[in-house]
Structure formats: structure tokens, C-alpha cells
Enzyme design. Structure first.
Site, PDB file in Angstrom:
ATOM      1  N   TYR A  40     -28.942 -22.835 -23.194  1.00  0.00           N
ATOM      2  CA  TYR A  40     -28.425 -24.111 -22.664  1.00  0.00           C
ATOM      3  C   TYR A  40     -29.569 -25.123 -22.501  1.00  0.00           C
ATOM      4  O   TYR A  40     -29.485 -26.256 -22.988  1.00  0.00           O
ATOM      5  CB  TYR A  40     -27.738 -23.868 -21.317  1.00  0.00           C
TER       6      TYR A  40
ATOM      7  N   SER B 268     -29.104 -32.886 -19.835  1.00  0.00           N
ATOM      8  CA  SER B 268     -29.014 -32.258 -18.514  1.00  0.00           C
ATOM      9  C   SER B 268     -30.407 -32.209 -17.912  1.00  0.00           C
ATOM     10  O   SER B 268     -31.407 -32.228 -18.647  1.00  0.00           O
ATOM     11  CB  SER B 268     -28.490 -30.821 -18.668  1.00  0.00           C
TER      12      SER B 268
ATOM     13  N   ASP C 284     -11.350 -34.051 -27.746  1.00  0.00           N
ATOM     14  CA  ASP C 284     -11.575 -32.752 -27.101  1.00  0.00           C
ATOM     15  C   ASP C 284     -10.932 -31.680 -27.974  1.00  0.00           C
ATOM     16  O   ASP C 284      -9.981 -31.945 -28.700  1.00  0.00           O
ATOM     17  CB  ASP C 284     -10.965 -32.720 -25.689  1.00  0.00           C
TER      18      ASP C 284
END
Ligand code: NAD
Length: 250
Positions: free
Chosen positions: A147, A134, A34
């Protein structure tokens, strides 16, 4: 050094952290990657079979070093979960090139770079890639020009990876989560969006991080050894359903 090792990006919180914990329950070790060093250190503290690696997946030089360090630390990589992602919603006319690039840099470039850097390690283990897209990459909606487009590209990238890397025994699959109440989602889901999701989802609720992690770890496991190139929505039925649910429920 024979325990299986997963590299999970965006592991400091949300779906990435839930995936880390589920891998550990299933006997894997985890390299938690991360760019938020503080959150990463806090998340990794107390997890015995996981180690933190503070890197930004959108930076090519950092990604190469990260892949080397993880391999040095764990000796092997059996699965890579490309989960790090950013969401920033806005209308097309208000999406400047900066916002477009910021989203593409993590959501698309990051998946390409991390996967590529890990190919040598995955060839040795005949390992697995799981990319997190997604439902916004499967169906278009308002405010998601960057996105949604980045996630649709991740879906195609996964198919390219499956086609090319199959000869090394590397599998590549993609998970498309529906809405989950993480920090990412809560920053962009207004009350209107939340209500619309409930209306449009046959199971009539948000998913949990754990429900997404179950699908991810399955695809990384030997139980999915003949599954590659697949796009799997874990979305309460959102993608498969058309209009009319609220009327039916009423
Ligand atoms: P989150 O914001 O809770 O966690 C994302 C993590 O990724 C954070 O810890 C962040 O620091 C890290 N990260 C972001 N950019 C990075 C970079 N360039 N390098 C390294 N780390 C980086 O998000 P989440 O909801 O858990 O989302 C995880 C993935 O699931 C994302 O790819 C997201 O697009 C996808 N997703 C989420 C939802 C949802 O409703 N939560 C729905 C569909 C898809």
C-alpha cells in the site's frame, strides 16, 4: 453543455462520494466511476448532476471505454480525480505477489491508465488531474509494503504528469489524506492503529471525507490555476511532526 465536468473514480462511497457531492455544490457535473455497481447505483440515485459509470480502473480495456463513454455523455472533462484505491495491510514476508499486484493494479496502474485515457479530453479544456495518495506514501510504517509503496509511486507519477502535461495547460497535483473513518480505513485500522494515529497527529483526531474533498475540489478549480506538481497532505499535521506529542499533551 458548458457546465464543468469532473470524473471521480471510487465515487460510490467514502472520500470519492464526498468529493462528488462537493463538486455538485460548486456547480459542477460529475461522472461517478466505480467497479461496485450496486453501491454506485445507490450512491448516484437522487444526485441530479451526476451519472454512474460502472468500470474497473485497473483494466486497460475498460478504462478506454469508460473515458469514451464519459466524454460522450458529458461532452467534456475538466477534472479527473483518481481516488479509487484498495488497502490490504500485511508484513513483507506475508505479502505474496497476488496481494502486491492486487494493490498495485488499482492504486498505481489505475491512476496511470485513467489519467492517460483522459489526456485528449483534458487537453481540450486545459483541465486538471488530482491523484489521491496517502500519508502512507510520505512516511513508511509497518504492514504497508504494498500500500505505502503504491502511494509513494502515485506521488512520483503526479510529478511526472505535471512535468509533461504542463505544456498542454493540464495541471497535476496530489492529495495525501491522513486517516478518515471510511470503509477502507476501518477494514485495516485496528484499535492500536487508531490510538497511534491520535497520538501522532497534532490536531489529535481523524479527518472527515469532506475535509479531504475541500482540498481536492480547490486543486481542480481555477483558484489553483498556477498550482501544479504539488503534493498536499490533508492530515492534521501528521507528516510535519516528529516524536513527542503524547508527552507534550500529558
Ligand atoms: P473506500 O473503500 O470507502 O472507497 C473506495 C471506493 O473505490 C469504493 O467504492 C470501491 O468500490 C472503489 N474501487 C476500488 N477499487 C476500484 C477499481 N479497481 N475500480 C473502480 N473502483 C474501485 O475508500 P476511501 O477511504 O474513501 O479511500 C479513497 C482514497 O483515499 C483511496 O485511494 C485511499 O487509498 C485514499 N486514502 C484513504 C485514507 C483513509 O483513511 N480513508 C487515508 C489515506 C488515503
Amino acid at each position: 453543455m458548458s457546465e464543468k465536468t469532473a470524473l471521480v473514480t471510487g465515487a460510490a462511497r467514502g472520500i470519492g462520494l464526498a468529493t462528488t457531492k462537493l463538486f455538485m455544490e460548486q456547480g459542477w457535473r460529475v461522472a461517478m466511476v466505480d467497479r461496485d455497481g450496486e453501491a454506485l447505483a445507490a450512491a448516484a440515485a437522487g444526485l441530479n448532476e451526476a451519472s454512474p459509470f460502472e468500470y474497473d480502473v485497473s483494466m486497460p480495456e475498460q478504462v478506454d471505454e469508460m473515458a469514451q463513454e464519459v466524454r460522450k455523455g458529458f461532452g467534456r472533462i475538466d477534472a479527473v480525480v483518481n481516488n479509487a484505491g484498495v488497502a490490504d495491510f500485511g508484513p513483507i514476508e506475508e505479502t505474496g505477489f497476488d496481494r502486491w499486484r492486487r494493490i498495485m493494479a488499482t492504486n498505481l496502474d489505475g491512476v496511470f491508465l485513467v489519467s492517460q485515457a483522459c489526456i485528449p479530453a483534458l487537453r481540450e479544456t486545459r483541465g486538471a488531474l488530482v491523484n489521491i495518495a496517502s500519508i502512507s506514501g510520505l512516511r513508511a510504517s509497518t504492514l504497508r509494503v504494498a500500500y505505502g509503496t503504491s502511494k509513494a509511486a502515485v506521488i512520483q507519477l503526479t510529478k511526472q504528469q505535471a512535468a509533461e502535461l504542463g505544456e498542454y495547460g493540464i495541471r497535476a497535483n496530489c492529495v495525501c489524506p491522513g486517516p478518515v473513518r471510511t470503509k477502507l480505513a476501518m477494514a485495516v485500522h485496528t484499535p492500536d492503529i487508531i490510538a497511534s494515529y491520535h497520538d501522532a497527529i497534532p490536531l489529535n483526531r481523524y479527518g472527515s471525507e469532506r475535509e479531504i474533498a475541500e482540498v481536492i475540489t480547490f486543486l481542480c478549480s481555477d483558484r489553483a490555476s498556477y498550482v501544479t506538481g504539488q503534493i498536499i497532505a490533508s492530515d492534521g499535521g501528521f507528516e510535519s511532526t516528529g516524536v513527542g506529542l503524547p508527552a507534550l499533551r500529558g
